[in-house]
Scaffold this motif. Structure first.
Motif, PDB file in Angstrom:
ATOM      1  N   UNK A  70      54.053  28.069  36.037  1.00  0.00           N
ATOM      2  CA  UNK A  70      54.124  28.212  34.647  1.00  0.00           C
ATOM      3  C   UNK A  70      52.858  28.835  34.161  1.00  0.00           C
ATOM      4  N   UNK A  71      51.733  28.405  34.524  1.00  0.00           N
ATOM      5  CA  UNK A  71      50.328  28.984  34.248  1.00  0.00           C
ATOM      6  C   UNK A  71      50.084  30.362  34.740  1.00  0.00           C
ATOM      7  N   UNK A  72      50.803  30.811  35.728  1.00  0.00           N
ATOM      8  CA  UNK A  72      50.593  32.226  36.119  1.00  0.00           C
ATOM      9  C   UNK A  72      51.392  32.999  35.318  1.00  0.00           C
ATOM     10  N   UNK A 116      59.775  38.168  39.068  1.00  0.00           N
ATOM     11  CA  UNK A 116      59.001  38.493  37.910  1.00  0.00           C
ATOM     12  C   UNK A 116      57.767  39.603  38.416  1.00  0.00           C
ATOM     13  N   UNK A 117      58.000  40.595  37.756  1.00  0.00           N
ATOM     14  CA  UNK A 117      56.948  41.799  38.238  1.00  0.00           C
ATOM     15  C   UNK A 117      55.979  41.872  37.083  1.00  0.00           C
ATOM     16  N   UNK A 118      54.578  41.830  37.546  1.00  0.00           N
ATOM     17  CA  UNK A 118      53.423  41.390  36.709  1.00  0.00           C
ATOM     18  C   UNK A 118      53.481  42.899  35.787  1.00  0.00           C
ATOM     19  N   UNK A 119      53.454  42.701  34.559  1.00  0.00           N
ATOM     20  CA  UNK A 119      53.339  43.836  33.540  1.00  0.00           C
ATOM     21  C   UNK A 119      51.715  44.267  33.465  1.00  0.00           C
ATOM     22  N   UNK A 120      50.999  43.328  33.718  1.00  0.00           N
ATOM     23  CA  UNK A 120      49.715  43.552  33.595  1.00  0.00           C
ATOM     24  C   UNK A 120      48.658  43.129  34.972  1.00  0.00           C
ATOM     25  N   UNK A 121      47.694  43.806  34.986  1.00  0.00           N
ATOM     26  CA  UNK A 121      46.682  43.198  36.126  1.00  0.00           C
ATOM     27  C   UNK A 121      46.019  41.938  35.421  1.00  0.00           C
ATOM     28  N   UNK A 122      45.866  41.019  36.471  1.00  0.00           N
ATOM     29  CA  UNK A 122      45.090  39.753  36.155  1.00  0.00           C
ATOM     30  C   UNK A 122      43.881  39.409  37.170  1.00  0.00           C
ATOM     31  N   UNK A 123      42.753  39.318  36.727  1.00  0.00           N
ATOM     32  CA  UNK A 123      42.089  39.824  35.655  1.00  0.00           C
ATOM     33  C   UNK A 123      42.493  41.451  35.393  1.00  0.00           C
ATOM     34  N   UNK A 124      42.424  41.507  33.897  1.00  0.00           N
ATOM     35  CA  UNK A 124      42.662  43.026  33.372  1.00  0.00           C
ATOM     36  C   UNK A 124      41.338  44.029  33.794  1.00  0.00           C
ATOM     37  N   UNK A 125      39.991  43.354  34.071  1.00  0.00           N
ATOM     38  CA  UNK A 125      39.114  44.060  34.168  1.00  0.00           C
ATOM     39  C   UNK A 125      37.979  43.199  35.116  1.00  0.00           C
ATOM     40  N   UNK A 154      34.654  38.912  40.015  1.00  0.00           N
ATOM     41  CA  UNK A 154      36.013  38.947  39.958  1.00  0.00           C
ATOM     42  C   UNK A 154      36.370  40.433  39.758  1.00  0.00           C
ATOM     43  N   UNK A 155      37.210  40.958  40.617  1.00  0.00           N
ATOM     44  CA  UNK A 155      37.721  42.268  40.524  1.00  0.00           C
ATOM     45  C   UNK A 155      39.033  42.306  39.763  1.00  0.00           C
ATOM     46  N   UNK A 156      39.247  43.567  38.886  1.00  0.00           N
ATOM     47  CA  UNK A 156      40.426  43.805  38.020  1.00  0.00           C
ATOM     48  C   UNK A 156      41.749  43.399  39.128  1.00  0.00           C
ATOM     49  N   UNK A 157      42.537  42.728  38.790  1.00  0.00           N
ATOM     50  CA  UNK A 157      43.830  42.648  39.611  1.00  0.00           C
ATOM     51  C   UNK A 157      43.635  42.010  40.824  1.00  0.00           C
ATOM     52  N   UNK A 158      42.523  41.181  40.752  1.00  0.00           N
ATOM     53  CA  UNK A 158      42.310  40.273  42.144  1.00  0.00           C
ATOM     54  C   UNK A 158      43.336  39.182  42.045  1.00  0.00           C
ATOM     55  N   UNK A 159      43.665  38.734  41.062  1.00  0.00           N
ATOM     56  CA  UNK A 159      44.843  37.492  41.157  1.00  0.00           C
ATOM     57  C   UNK A 159      46.155  38.173  41.342  1.00  0.00           C
ATOM     58  N   UNK A 160      46.498  39.159  40.282  1.00  0.00           N
ATOM     59  CA  UNK A 160      47.979  39.696  40.411  1.00  0.00           C
ATOM     60  C   UNK A 160      47.475  41.174  39.974  1.00  0.00           C
ATOM     61  N   UNK A 161      48.196  42.116  40.435  1.00  0.00           N
ATOM     62  CA  UNK A 161      48.116  43.554  40.499  1.00  0.00           C
ATOM     63  C   UNK A 161      49.393  44.132  39.358  1.00  0.00           C
ATOM     64  N   UNK A 162      49.038  44.856  38.440  1.00  0.00           N
ATOM     65  CA  UNK A 162      50.131  45.311  37.741  1.00  0.00           C
ATOM     66  C   UNK A 162      51.181  46.135  38.481  1.00  0.00           C
ATOM     67  N   UNK A 163      52.408  45.755  38.131  1.00  0.00           N
ATOM     68  CA  UNK A 163      53.586  46.461  38.787  1.00  0.00           C
ATOM     69  C   UNK A 163      53.879  45.943  40.391  1.00  0.00           C
ATOM     70  N   UNK A 164      53.391  44.613  40.815  1.00  0.00           N
ATOM     71  CA  UNK A 164      53.680  43.910  41.901  1.00  0.00           C
ATOM     72  C   UNK A 164      54.351  42.763  41.559  1.00  0.00           C
TER      73      UNK A 164
END
Length: 436
Positions: free
Chosen positions: A180-182, A57-66, A156-166
């Protein structure tokens, strides 16, 4: 040579009459490998708990987005802290409030702060948040000790949890509640999963009673089918209950042929020792490519594994696990051998298919043990403040005593070369939580 013989030949020191636990696990890891599932489906996220991912599952967005605040407090430019003495007090002018769910659009000058809520977008130019409990507020001014934080704290930095495209999750991982939550945090309503593994199972023996039958002398009720049902259901398999099969070669052959045609794997209990009425062994050898072992372990010494062919052209042979008849031996051999093999067949990666990790605990009381076999003793683990947890042997350790399995919350694993354990010695424990 047959596949069973090929695997056996590759194992150093292979002896089917005295096979160690490690050798059995290595054998089953290879036997299960060709049967990894490939059929995939996309299902709703709510239905995906316990399923195995069919692809990354590739992240379509960064989490958090900002960039956002990790605390309720006041956001400011952390450069103001540079060069201040440790006992200095910072005083800032509050020029607005940033709430979660909407970016604050005001202007921030030198020496200004913005009151901010947890999760709110960090205003442009601000990189540090002082928690409100460290502050004193008077009118439009906020004061706090400089030593309470450093530049960049509580952001909290943008993409600190998940980076878009990774990749957020990898193929072969089991979808847990946390996963499930992620996945939900990525905004994905559907996930790709492998189909469920189909496992057929049945008990054998003329001495076994089905539930509802009247008791009779020398007979016992069939507990193994219900134990195996629970273990397979908790594992997330599609279970096929073929009931109770009597000690009759024709009936056993019919049950095994049906199981192989309907399932990816078969589990039987009983009939794999050398008793005169144990026809399962002979029928298995006639139908498939089989190996029979005496495993150097207690409980669970007799065991059979093999491949039962099917006449269906769309399906390869079913992997068969012939377990002992004693109830505790069924559970122990399932945990030690069958569960990791089934997880591998389900398409799990190496980390997910590994046996449960062992907990180190201190034994309450001595345990007698001779080197030369692995023993699994039922135990109950309790935490101890400031020390290793303690484990106490739970009740009668006979292989037919299910009550001690119910009382226990783990198996004390006494390894092959290990001798007796003295009171207070550390031991390894395989915990049951989430497994049994």
């Amino acid at each position: 040579m047959s596949r069973i013989a090929d695997i056996a030949a590759a194992l150093a020191g292979y002896d089917p009459k005295a096979l160690g636990v490690d050798a059995v696990q290595a054998f089953l890891a290879q036997l299960a490998e060709p049967a990894v599932l490939t059929q995939a489906e996309r299902i709703a996220l709510r239905d995906a708990l316990g399923r195995v991912l069919a692809e990354d599952i590739v992240s379509p967005v960064s989490v958090p987005p900002h960039d956002n605040s990790a605390m309720d407090g006041f956001a400011f430019d952390g450069r103001l802290l540079e060069g201040l003495a440790n006992d200095a007090t910072v005083e800032l002018r509050v020029v607005g409030t940033a709430l979660a769910g909407a970016a604050w659009r005001g202007n921030v000058g030198a020496g200004d702060a913005v009151k901010i809520m947890t999760g709110a977008v960090m205003p442009a130019g601000l990189d540090t948040v002082i928690p409100q409990e460290f502050c004193s507020v008077e009118g439009e001014s906020v004061r706090f000790p400089a030593k309470a934080l450093r530049r960049g704290d509580n952001r909290r930095l943008a993409g600190e949890d998940l980076m878009q495209g990774k990749p957020a999750l990898r193929r072969g991982e089991i979808i847990s509640p946390a996963a499930l939550g992620m996945v939900a945090s990525l905004g994905l309503p559907m996930v790709p999963v492998l189909r469920r593994l189909r496992v057929a199972y049945f008990s054998t023996g003329d001495e076994i009673l089905s539930l509802g039958e009247l008791p009779r002398e020398g007979a016992v009720y069939d507990s193994n089918r219900y134990t195996v049902f629970g273990l397979l259901t908790r594992l997330g398999c599609e279970v096929i209950d073929l009931g109770l099969v009597r000690d009759d070669p024709a009936a056993l052959e019919s049950a095994l042929r049906r199981a192989a045609s309907e399932a990816d794997a078969i589990i039987t209990s009983g009939g794999v020792s050398v008793g005169e009425a144990d026809h399962t062994r002979a029928v298995m050898q006639r139908l498939g490519d089989m190996a029979f072992w005496r495993v150097a372990m207690r409980p669970g010494r007799p065991m059979a594994v093999g491949l039962i062919p099917t006449e269906r052209p769309d399906r390869g042979p079913a992997v068969l696990f012939g377990l002992p008849g004693n109830p505790v031996a069924v559970m122990v051999t399932f945990l030690a051998f069958v569960r990791p093999a089934l997880l591998r067949m389900m398409g799990c990666n190496d980390a997910c298919a590994a046996p449960p990790p062992l907990l180190r605990a201190r034994s309450v009381g001595a345990i007698r043990k001779k080197p030369g076999r692995t023993e699994y003793q039922r135990g109950h683990v309790q935490p101890v403040a400031g020390s290793l947890p303690e484990v106490r042997i739970a009740g009668n350790q006979g292989s037919g005593v299910l009550s001690s399995m119910v009382e226990a919350n783990g198996l004390v694993v006494l390894h092959h070369d290990q001798g007796s354990v003295a009171d207070g010695d550390p031991v390894d424990v395989m915990m049951f939580d989430g497994v049994i």
